[in-house]
Design an enzyme around this catalytic site. Structure first.
Site, PDB file in Angstrom:
ATOM      1  N   LYS A   1       0.812  -1.225   0.000  1.00  0.00           N
ATOM      2  CA  LYS A   1       0.000   0.000   0.000  1.00  0.00           C
ATOM      3  C   LYS A   1       0.839   1.266   0.000  1.00  0.00           C
ATOM      4  CE  LYS A   1      -4.338  -2.028   1.164  1.00  0.00           C
ATOM      5  NZ  LYS A   1      -5.270  -2.429   2.195  1.00  0.00           N
TER       6      LYS A   1
ATOM      7  N   ARG B   1      -3.537 -10.064   5.298  1.00  0.00           N
ATOM      8  CA  ARG B   1      -3.982 -10.129   3.898  1.00  0.00           C
ATOM      9  C   ARG B   1      -2.825  -9.660   3.028  1.00  0.00           C
ATOM     10  NH1 ARG B   1      -6.153  -6.761   0.009  1.00  0.00           N
ATOM     11  NH2 ARG B   1      -7.881  -7.608  -1.225  1.00  0.00           N
TER      12      ARG B   1
HETATM   13  N1  HH2 Z   1      -7.438  -3.871   0.831  1.00  0.00           N
HETATM   14  C1  HH2 Z   1      -7.800  -3.889  -0.462  1.00  0.00           C
HETATM   15  C2  HH2 Z   1      -8.957  -4.565  -0.882  1.00  0.00           C
HETATM   16  N2  HH2 Z   1      -9.713  -5.233   0.003  1.00  0.00           N
HETATM   17  N3  HH2 Z   1     -10.134  -5.910   2.215  1.00  0.00           N
HETATM   18  C3  HH2 Z   1      -9.818  -5.898   3.521  1.00  0.00           C
HETATM   19  N4  HH2 Z   1     -10.571  -6.554   4.406  1.00  0.00           N
HETATM   20  N5  HH2 Z   1      -8.704  -5.247   3.974  1.00  0.00           N
HETATM   21  C4  HH2 Z   1      -7.882  -4.558   3.130  1.00  0.00           C
HETATM   22  O1  HH2 Z   1      -6.879  -3.959   3.617  1.00  0.00           O
HETATM   23  C5  HH2 Z   1      -8.210  -4.545   1.748  1.00  0.00           C
HETATM   24  C6  HH2 Z   1      -9.376  -5.241   1.318  1.00  0.00           C
HETATM   25  C7  HH2 Z   1      -6.959  -3.175  -1.464  1.00  0.00           C
HETATM   26  O2  HH2 Z   1      -5.978  -4.045  -1.992  1.00  0.00           O
HETATM   27  P1  HH2 Z   1      -6.148  -4.802  -3.389  1.00  0.00           P
HETATM   28  O3  HH2 Z   1      -7.243  -5.800  -3.311  1.00  0.00           O
HETATM   29  O4  HH2 Z   1      -4.838  -5.352  -3.803  1.00  0.00           O
HETATM   30  O5  HH2 Z   1      -6.452  -3.644  -4.386  1.00  0.00           O
HETATM   31  P2  HH2 Z   1      -7.741  -3.246  -5.227  1.00  0.00           P
HETATM   32  O6  HH2 Z   1      -8.810  -2.908  -4.255  1.00  0.00           O
HETATM   33  O7  HH2 Z   1      -7.273  -2.104  -6.059  1.00  0.00           O
HETATM   34  O8  HH2 Z   1      -8.158  -4.447  -6.046  1.00  0.00           O
END
Ligand code: HH2
Length: 285
Positions: free
Chosen positions: A230, A264
């Site tokens: 992040k 995660r």
């Molecule tokens: N972060 C992201 C998405 N979903 N869910 C939870 N519970 N906690 C998090 O920190 C979290 C999440 C963002 O990361 P990523 O899925 O890689 O990115 P994007 O939302 O752009 O697909």
């Protein structure tokens, strides 16, 4: 557009019991959740797993590397990423989710939409991960209660406000979400809380949320932290998303020290190794 239907056989191959997460949490070690985004625009892996063959390969790889859970998302949560229609979210998940459910680890569905969650649970997903903590789609709590599955309640805000005490805001948000969950009939033992690193927070507030994670233990619920790749890492030590592994691991190890039960991550092998070495040093005292 016709919606992709869940494959009944695959759904049956997954024993959907809320106990599966409880059993993992009872292992007494941090649980690793591997991230799989079947999106064109996710901030770090967007476009890499749009092809179902690539997505399923990546899921297999993460399980082989030691992932205890997989979190699959079909809509980027990136600010200004643009909302994805329900039918498109299901179209992206359709060829992938039932196959991943069949791989043997519990699968969580990262969605803020009740309709997508209901579809994914029917297809065998075992956990709902809502980045709006049941506060965006009024129907989502009902779907979670009906299926009696665990839900990840993540803190979020429309916009960051550098003037607020972020931990107080997270606690107030969790209290509202827990009220919604209780009113819908979601069992407390099915709830996981997540401070939402990078969501509606300045980079400094993301650092604070990790540093003050122990304060969130007062809810008496398992905590999940997702710091993987992040932007707050970039503000401390400039690097593009695919070069933030060191910062991600540092943040995750400190999160575990502060009480996180679930991590995660996009980088399963490295995270599992870091957690194992930390635990081994801890028990070698
Ligand atoms: N972060 C992201 C998405 N979903 N869910 C939870 N519970 N906690 C998090 O920190 C979290 C999440 C963002 O990361 P990523 O899925 O890689 O990115 P994007 O939302 O752009 O697909």
């Amino acid at each position: 557009m016709t919606l992709v239907r869940p494959v009944a056989g695959s759904a049956r191959s997954e024993k959907k019991s809320p106990d599966r997460l409880a059993r993992l949490l009872a292992l007494g070690r941090p649980i690793v959740m591997g991230v799989l985004n079947v999106t064109p625009d996710s901030f770090s892996d967007g476009g890499r797993f749009l092809d179902p063959v690539d997505a399923i390969d990546q899921a297999r790889r993460m399980i082989a590397e030691g992932a205890d859970l997989l979190d699959i998302g079909a809509e980027s949560t990136r600010p200004y990423g643009g909302a994805v229609p329900i039918a498109e979210e299901m179209r992206r998940l359709g060829p992938v989710l039932p196959a991943i459910v069949g791989l043997g680890v519990p699968v969580s569905i990262d969605t803020m939409k009740a309709e997508v969650a209901a579809w994914a649970l029917a297809a065998g997903a075992a956990i709902v991960n809502d980045v709006w903590g049941l506060q965006r789609d009024g129907e989502l709590a009902r779907v979670v209660a009906q299926h009696a599955v665990p839900v990840i309640i993540m803190h979020n805000r429309e916009a960051a406000d550098p003037a607020i005490d972020i931990v107080a805001d997270i606690c107030a948000f969790f209290s509202r979400s827990l009220d919604i969950a209780a009113r819908a009939g979601i069992a407390r033992q099915n709830i996981v809380l997540d401070p939402g690193i990078g969501f509606g927070k300045t980079p400094e507030q993301s650092l604070t949320a990790i540093a003050r994670l122990p304060e969130l233990k007062s809810f008496g619920l398992p905590l999940l932290v997702g710091a993987s790749r992040k932007r707050f890492i970039d503000t401390v030590s400039p690097a593009p998303p695919d070069q933030r592994l060191g910062g991600s691991i540092a943040a995750h190890l400190l999160a575990v020290a502060g009480g996180a039960a679930i991590i995660r991550t996009h980088d399963v092998a490295e995270t599992v190794q870091a957690l194992r070495v930390t635990a081994a040093i801890g028990s070698a005292r």
